[in-house]
Scaffold this motif. Structure first.
Motif: not given
Length: 145
Positions: A52-59, A71-79, A107-111
């Motif tokens: 699931w982490a890899a799917v979040i990373q890719l998408l 913005r929504a994708a960046a919040v999900l990636c950061s989380g 990555f967390c802080w960048s997103f």
């Protein structure tokens, strides 16, 4: 300083593109065994949390890269990276330099930064939104004479 201010939106756009691309590469490496493959054993399909982490990373990385739903994708990636840091790295030691969690922390802080400041230049979102037609209403006036 004036030149930096004029190029602000372009620099933000480039930052978003690079961070999204690097993150998407991590997901592709894990899911498809490309680009050097996953770090460690690859997760099985649907396996929590690795697959699931890899799917979040890719998408999520691809969405941030393209500037669509940024913005929504960046919040999900950061989380997802905050979760990775606190569950996988932080139990080993407090600081990222000690526990191998520098990538997750960066990555967390960048997103989070991308989510806060927006996509900058070269985002696809404005092209994907339906254009609103601004109807010009004419107000008829009648003379009462």
């Amino acid at each position: 300083m004036e030149a930096l201010e004029r190029s602000r939106e372009h620099v933000i756009g480039l930052f978003r593109i690079v961070v999204g691309l690097l993150f998407a590469c991590h997901g592709a490496a894990t899911l498809f065994d490309v680009l050097g493959g996953p770090h460690g054993a690859g997760p099985g399909a649907g396996e929590w949390p690795g697959w699931w982490a890899a799917v979040i990373q890719l998408l999520g990385g691809a969405m941030v890269l393209c500037g669509a739903g940024t913005r929504a994708a960046a919040v999900l990636c950061s989380g997802s990276m905050a979760y990775a840091y606190f569950t996988e790295h932080q139990p080993d030691a407090l600081l990222p330099i000690e526990n191998g969690g520098e990538t997750a922390a960066m990555f967390c802080w960048s997103f989070l930064l991308v989510a806060a400041i927006g996509p900058g230049s070269w985002a696809l979102a404005p092209l994907l939104r339906p254009r609103r037609r601004t109807a010009t209403r004419r107000i008829r006036t009648t003379s009462l004479h």
